[in-house]
Design a protein around this motif. Structure first.
Motif, mmCIF file in Angstrom:
data_model
loop_
_atom_site.group_PDB
_atom_site.id
_atom_site.type_symbol
_atom_site.label_atom_id
_atom_site.label_comp_id
_atom_site.label_asym_id
_atom_site.label_seq_id
_atom_site.Cartn_x
_atom_site.Cartn_y
_atom_site.Cartn_z
ATOM 1 N N ILE A 282 -3.160 -9.432 -4.373
ATOM 2 C CA ILE A 282 -4.451 -8.847 -4.021
ATOM 3 C C ILE A 282 -4.362 -7.330 -3.923
ATOM 4 O O ILE A 282 -5.189 -6.619 -4.481
ATOM 5 C CB ILE A 282 -4.968 -9.480 -2.721
ATOM 6 C CG1 ILE A 282 -5.277 -10.931 -3.063
ATOM 7 C CG2 ILE A 282 -6.180 -8.724 -2.191
ATOM 8 C CD1 ILE A 282 -6.277 -11.598 -2.279
ATOM 9 N N VAL A 283 -3.314 -6.832 -3.270
ATOM 10 C CA VAL A 283 -3.221 -5.376 -3.121
ATOM 11 C C VAL A 283 -2.987 -4.704 -4.477
ATOM 12 O O VAL A 283 -3.595 -3.689 -4.784
ATOM 13 C CB VAL A 283 -2.108 -4.987 -2.129
ATOM 14 C CG1 VAL A 283 -1.977 -3.473 -2.048
ATOM 15 C CG2 VAL A 283 -2.418 -5.555 -0.760
ATOM 16 N N PHE A 284 -2.112 -5.286 -5.306
ATOM 17 C CA PHE A 284 -1.845 -4.671 -6.608
ATOM 18 C C PHE A 284 -2.862 -5.072 -7.660
ATOM 19 O O PHE A 284 -2.767 -4.696 -8.813
ATOM 20 C CB PHE A 284 -0.434 -5.020 -7.097
ATOM 21 C CG PHE A 284 0.633 -4.345 -6.303
ATOM 22 C CD1 PHE A 284 0.898 -3.003 -6.490
ATOM 23 C CD2 PHE A 284 1.352 -5.046 -5.362
ATOM 24 C CE1 PHE A 284 1.877 -2.374 -5.745
ATOM 25 C CE2 PHE A 284 2.333 -4.428 -4.616
ATOM 26 C CZ PHE A 284 2.593 -3.083 -4.803
ATOM 27 N N ASN A 285 -3.818 -5.882 -7.238
ATOM 28 C CA ASN A 285 -4.874 -6.312 -8.134
ATOM 29 C C ASN A 285 -4.350 -6.981 -9.396
ATOM 30 O O ASN A 285 -4.837 -6.756 -10.481
ATOM 31 C CB ASN A 285 -5.753 -5.121 -8.509
ATOM 32 C CG ASN A 285 -7.153 -5.588 -8.764
ATOM 33 O OD1 ASN A 285 -7.680 -6.383 -7.979
ATOM 34 N ND2 ASN A 285 -7.738 -5.167 -9.853
ATOM 35 N N ARG A 286 -3.328 -7.807 -9.194
ATOM 36 C CA ARG A 286 -2.806 -8.593 -10.304
ATOM 37 C C ARG A 286 -3.546 -9.914 -10.350
ATOM 38 O O ARG A 286 -3.840 -10.492 -9.317
ATOM 39 C CB ARG A 286 -1.340 -8.930 -10.041
ATOM 40 C CG ARG A 286 -0.337 -8.071 -10.731
ATOM 41 C CD ARG A 286 1.044 -8.554 -10.330
ATOM 42 N NE ARG A 286 1.452 -9.736 -11.074
ATOM 43 C CZ ARG A 286 1.986 -9.686 -12.291
ATOM 44 N NH1 ARG A 286 2.135 -8.547 -12.901
ATOM 45 N NH2 ARG A 286 2.357 -10.800 -12.905
ATOM 46 N N PRO A 287 -3.835 -10.423 -11.539
ATOM 47 C CA PRO A 287 -4.396 -11.771 -11.571
ATOM 48 C C PRO A 287 -3.336 -12.764 -11.090
ATOM 49 O O PRO A 287 -2.147 -12.474 -11.171
ATOM 50 C CB PRO A 287 -4.713 -11.995 -13.046
ATOM 51 C CG PRO A 287 -3.908 -10.987 -13.787
ATOM 52 C CD PRO A 287 -3.647 -9.850 -12.864
ATOM 53 N N VAL B 181 0.839 -1.202 0.000
ATOM 54 C CA VAL B 181 0.000 0.000 0.000
ATOM 55 C C VAL B 181 0.876 1.255 0.000
ATOM 56 O O VAL B 181 0.597 2.216 -0.724
ATOM 57 C CB VAL B 181 -0.963 -0.004 1.213
ATOM 58 C CG1 VAL B 181 -1.685 1.327 1.317
ATOM 59 C CG2 VAL B 181 -1.974 -1.133 1.083
ATOM 60 N N LEU C 129 2.127 1.883 -3.424
ATOM 61 C CA LEU C 129 1.062 2.416 -4.282
ATOM 62 C C LEU C 129 0.861 3.905 -4.020
ATOM 63 O O LEU C 129 0.721 4.694 -4.961
ATOM 64 C CB LEU C 129 -0.251 1.685 -4.006
ATOM 65 C CG LEU C 129 -0.469 0.360 -4.744
ATOM 66 C CD1 LEU C 129 -1.821 -0.218 -4.388
ATOM 67 C CD2 LEU C 129 -0.370 0.566 -6.250
ATOM 68 N N PRO D 114 0.342 2.335 -12.709
ATOM 69 C CA PRO D 114 -1.093 2.234 -12.448
ATOM 70 C C PRO D 114 -1.363 1.529 -11.110
ATOM 71 O O PRO D 114 -0.519 0.768 -10.639
ATOM 72 C CB PRO D 114 -1.601 1.372 -13.602
ATOM 73 C CG PRO D 114 -0.432 0.512 -13.964
ATOM 74 C CD PRO D 114 0.799 1.327 -13.678
ATOM 75 N N VAL D 115 -2.512 1.806 -10.504
ATOM 76 C CA VAL D 115 -2.906 1.092 -9.290
ATOM 77 C C VAL D 115 -3.335 -0.337 -9.650
ATOM 78 O O VAL D 115 -3.016 -1.293 -8.968
ATOM 79 C CB VAL D 115 -4.068 1.812 -8.566
ATOM 80 C CG1 VAL D 115 -4.511 1.021 -7.350
ATOM 81 C CG2 VAL D 115 -3.640 3.215 -8.158
ATOM 82 N N ILE D 116 -4.067 -0.443 -10.749
ATOM 83 C CA ILE D 116 -4.536 -1.759 -11.178
ATOM 84 C C ILE D 116 -3.527 -2.329 -12.159
ATOM 85 O O ILE D 116 -3.445 -1.868 -13.296
ATOM 86 C CB ILE D 116 -5.895 -1.650 -11.895
ATOM 87 C CG1 ILE D 116 -6.904 -0.934 -11.002
ATOM 88 C CG2 ILE D 116 -6.400 -3.007 -12.302
ATOM 89 C CD1 ILE D 116 -8.198 -0.593 -11.709
ATOM 90 N N SER D 117 -2.721 -3.309 -11.746
ATOM 91 C CA SER D 117 -1.788 -3.875 -12.718
ATOM 92 C C SER D 117 -2.421 -5.099 -13.340
ATOM 93 O O SER D 117 -2.646 -6.086 -12.684
ATOM 94 C CB SER D 117 -0.441 -4.195 -12.075
ATOM 95 O OG SER D 117 -0.601 -4.679 -10.777
ATOM 96 N N SER D 118 -2.733 -4.982 -14.600
ATOM 97 C CA SER D 118 -3.498 -6.046 -15.261
ATOM 98 C C SER D 118 -2.658 -7.287 -15.489
ATOM 99 O O SER D 118 -3.181 -8.368 -15.603
ATOM 100 C CB SER D 118 -4.039 -5.543 -16.589
ATOM 101 O OG SER D 118 -2.978 -5.440 -17.509
#
Lengths: 513, 313
Positions: free
Chosen positions: B258-263, B149, B152, B163-167
């Motif tokens: 989970i925090v970086f929203n990576r799959p 966090v 980020l 980006p916050v959401i790393s795809s």
């Protein structure tokens, strides 16, 4: 100058995706992944939140509202009902098209959908349609529903919420099990793509019968971490965000410039169910003492006055059939102690609760514990993980059960599921009657069959009074649904509520400068 | 060598079997079941029972067990009880993302950790040593989700570099690196903290050896002594620890993803646990066990590369 160039570059990098800014809506949902996308199967909030942007019902609740009093035509343009309330005939619009190449929607599709919703082998909501005798196509664009017995809100069963979502027969049959991943409806947005753990992408339905949506793409992104979701909203990567039911969340997210916060009904109502078969709670005086010892105003203050409502009846305020005219137990430690002494417990009592570790619910229960202690009621809380909690309370293991639920907002639903004796846990017909309450069976059953609206409301009110007189349960507070979005996003309606617990994104939604 | 590998693989099969058996029974002993997760809390008892029957959960446990083992042997891991999608597909879709993250973090950890450890050992009890030791202690005690966090807030919100959401799905190399950077730094720094400490203590031991004094005495360049002679001998414990800590790294990758929203496997396992998705949990355990077994095997084989005197028999 150099800084400007840098910012421009970053701006370009951010806006780099396919559509022009202003036509793409990014939504941040608080779950790890999509569950089921079949509207007759999906039960979870994250799944339902997406589906109502894709589907229609025969009727719908006006977008932005959540009360059955606001029901209006959707696929059906008009309807008639027989005098006994058992036969309903709906006339359908003729300009409704299924997404993709599945052609126009007609009566056959509606019949197929409603029978599917009533099929226990497929639908998660079959129980709600048990009173359906038959659904028939009585014309190309006419559907007749015949009931075995009157139901409290037939139109409520036909809104696009649970089983009322109308699916396209050809699509379901052609896609088979793929339908679960490729939902086909008639709504303003169409399913386009699913990326595991990332997003579901919807695109505008150019043929939508109310007009082509102004927003062209929706990315419904799965972001389970609360803090990351907030940060993504802050950085502008998402335009609309699913909130935490928490006053501090409202305060924090409001500080992001250009943010609109929405507090929506229906709320999730927290109720403490008192097991009337287990001593000392089998004595109504002890139950009344518990009710007197709980200071609802303190709970509202504790949970956050912007996001909570005090609850007085076992049915949430705002539901069809709610009444505030019930026996109430004002906050009074003295009265609580006196009642306990009268019941033969001058030194107080100890009661036990099995409780979930979910933080939102647990903090509420800990506040209740602190309040009860003042009145010499010792509430012992045994915490277990959430799935375990659900299993154990249904085995009748907990003396005190704190349950938080949002339901279809008709009084019958709460009353039948939580307070009718058929729903007592342990029975084969069990739902969620944890208190073993059976004092209002007659009124609940009579109201279900009553066709006169006035009389039905009176029966529901009487049921609520009886339940509160016996204190089967102590209603605490309603926690409202929280969302926020950028104020450049105009949803085109005033948002007070949403049955599916996510804001209505319809053909009218658009970005403004 | 071949015999050694085969023998180890044989043991791996036994380990796998034991893990599968334990996982199979543990997930079923836990209260709660997938039927409730699927139907929601409004479902009647009758509807729950019907769904359990459809999922095969009403069968006696031993029948379910035999069916499950039979399936695993022929490579059929079943379908997810919650989503209805084949388990193996779900896992394979996101596994590369987790492996990529873990591998890059490991390399990053070693690239930072080994030189720092060596430097710290050489300057023992001097300022660089103190600073390195403090920093690595900080790295060890920092929970991965807190540092994530913080990263980020600084790099995605304040500086807007990432980006916050790393795809995790970029098609070009620069996109992929951009997505990977923060999560990999987050995990890599924690890994570096472990590696620094182990390298330092291994180096200290080697530095006191006679042959090191001899090397100094015969006038070898300082750098040659440290990097060619000492480090090579100090590497065995470092490799062992890296192998062992890979387990920790995978555990931390769950939080980081989970925090970086990576799959990745992280999101998969959290969802499966919450919903009691038995088949999915079983599938994931097979994968995790395989990874750990493989990493151990690779670690053992690496010893021979570092020290040719080691023989596999």
């Amino acid at each position: 100058m150099r800084r400007t160039i840098g910012l421009t570059l970053i701006g370009l990098a951010m806006a780099g995706s396919a559509h022009a800014a202003g036509e793409t809506l990014n939504v941040g949902m608080g779950s790890a992944d999509a569950g089921k996308l079949d509207p007759h199967v999906a039960t979870s909030t994250p799944d339902k939140g997406l589906l109502h942007w894709m589907f229609n019902g025969l009727v719908r609740i006006k977008p932005g509202e959540a009360s059955p009093a606001d029901i209006e035509p959707d696929i059906a343009e008009s309807w008639t009902t027989s005098e006994d309330g058992l036969t309903w005939t709906f006339t359908l619009r003729q300009d409704v098209d299924c997404h993709g190449d599945y052609g126009p929607l007609d009566a056959e599709d509606v019949v197929f959908s409603l029978n599917r919703a009533a099929d226990p082998d497929i639908s998660a909501f079959a129980d709600s349609y048990a009173a359906f005798e038959s659904v028939e196509a009585t014309g190309d664009h006419e559907v007749t529903i015949t009931l075995k017995n009157p139901v409290p809100s037939l139109l409520g069963l036909l809104v696009p919420y649970h089983g009322g979502n109308i699916v396209c027969k050809d699509a379901v049959e052609a896609l088979g099990t793929e339908f679960e991943r490729t939902p086909i409806g008639t709504g303003p947005f169409m399913f386009e793509e699913y990326q595991p753990q990332q997003y579901v992408k919807l695109v505008a339905n150019p043929e939508y019968f109310r007009g082509e949506p102004q927003i062209k793409e929706i990315y419904y992104r799965y972001i389970p971490s609360d803090s990351s979701r907030d940060l993504a909203f802050q950085s502008g990567e998402i335009d609309m965000i699913y909130g935490k039911q928490d006053q501090t969340w409202v305060e924090r997210i409001s500080e992001v410039p250009g943010t609109k916060v929405a507090v929506m009904t229906p709320g999730e109502m927290s109720v403490i169910h008192l097991n009337m078969t287990m001593p000392p709670l089998d004595d109504v005086r002890v139950r009344r003492a518990v009710a007197h010892a709980i200071d609802r105003n303190a709970l509202v203050e504790f949970k956050g006055p912007d996001v909570t409502l005090a609850a007085v009846s076992p049915v949430p305020e705002g539901n069809l059939g709610y009444t505030g005219d019930v026996p109430t137990y004002e906050f009074s430690v003295e009265k609580a102690k006196a009642l306990l002494a009268e019941a033969g417990h001058p030194d107080g009592v100890t009661i036990k609760a099995i409780h979930t570790t979910l933080p939102g619910m647990l903090t509420t229960m800990e506040a209740v514990q602190a309040l009860l202690r003042e009145a010499d009621i010792n509430l012992e809380i045994e915490t277990v993980e959430h799935a375990t909690f659900h299993e154990q309370i249904r085995k009748d293991l907990s003396q005190v059960t704190h349950y938080a639920a949002a339901r279809f907002p008709v009084a019958d639903v709460y009353l039948s599921q939580f307070f009718h004796s058929d729903a007592i846990v342990g029975k084969p017909t069990a739902v969620a009657n944890f208190s073993h309450c059976d004092v209002a069976d007659e009124e609940i059953a009579a109201a279900r069959a009553e066709t006169d609206d006035e009389k039905q409301l009176e029966l529901w009110a009487e049921a609520q009074r009886k339940i509160m007189d016996e204190v089967c349960a102590v209603p605490l507070v309603q926690s409202l649904q929280l969302w926020a979005w950028k104020d450049t996003l105009d949803l085109g309606v005033e948002v007070n509520g949403s049955l599916n617990l996510s804001p209505p994104v319809t053909e009218a939604a658009r970005f403004v400068e | 060598m071949t015999a050694f590998v085969l023998k180890r693989l044989g043991f791996a099969v036994i380990t796998l079997f034991a893990v599968l058996t334990i996982v199979f029974f543990i997930v079923r002993v836990l209260p709660g079941d997938p039927a409730m997760a699927i139907l929601g809390d409004q479902a009647s008892q009758a509807a729950l029972n019907a769904l359990r029957a459809r999922l095969g959960l009403d069968q006696p446990l031993y029948v379910q067990y035999v069916q499950f083992l039979g399936g695993v042997v022929v490579g059929d891991w079943g379908v997810s009880m919650v989503s209805g999608r084949p388990v193996i597909q779900e896992i394979l879709k996101v596994l590369p993302a987790t492996l990529e993250l873990t591998f890059v973090s490991l390399v990053l950890g070693a690239a930072v950790g080994i030189p720092l450890g060596v430097w710290s050992a050489v300057r023992r009890n001097k300022l660089p040593d103190y600073i390195t030791r403090m920093a690595s202690l900080l790295g060890l005690s920092f929970p991965a989700f807190v540092s994530a966090v913080l990263l980020l807030i600084v790099f995605a919100i304040q500086l807007r570099w990432f980006p916050v959401i790393s795809s995790g799905q970029g098609t070009t190399l620069s996109d992929r690196l951009r997505d990977l950077a923060l999560p990999a730094i987050n995990l890599g720094l924690i890994m570096a903290a472990y590696i620094t400490r182990v390298s330092r203590s291994a180096m200290l031991e080697v530095l006191n050896q006679d042959y090191v004094r001899t090397a100094h005495a015969k006038g070898l360049a300082f750098a040659t002594i440290i990097w060619r002679h000492c480090l090579r001998n100090a590497l065995i414990p470092v490799v062992t620890v890296v192998g062992l800590y890979l387990g920790i790294l995978i555990g931390n990758s769950v939080l980081t993803e989970i925090v970086f929203n990576r799959p990745g496997l992280g999101k998969l396992i959290i969802g499966a646990l919450n919903q009691r998705d038995y088949t999915m949990l079983q599938g994931m355990m097979v994968i995790y066990t395989l990874i750990v077994v493989l990493v151990n095997l690779i670690t053992d084989l690496t010893y021979g590369l570092i020290d040719p005197r080691i023989k596999y028999s």
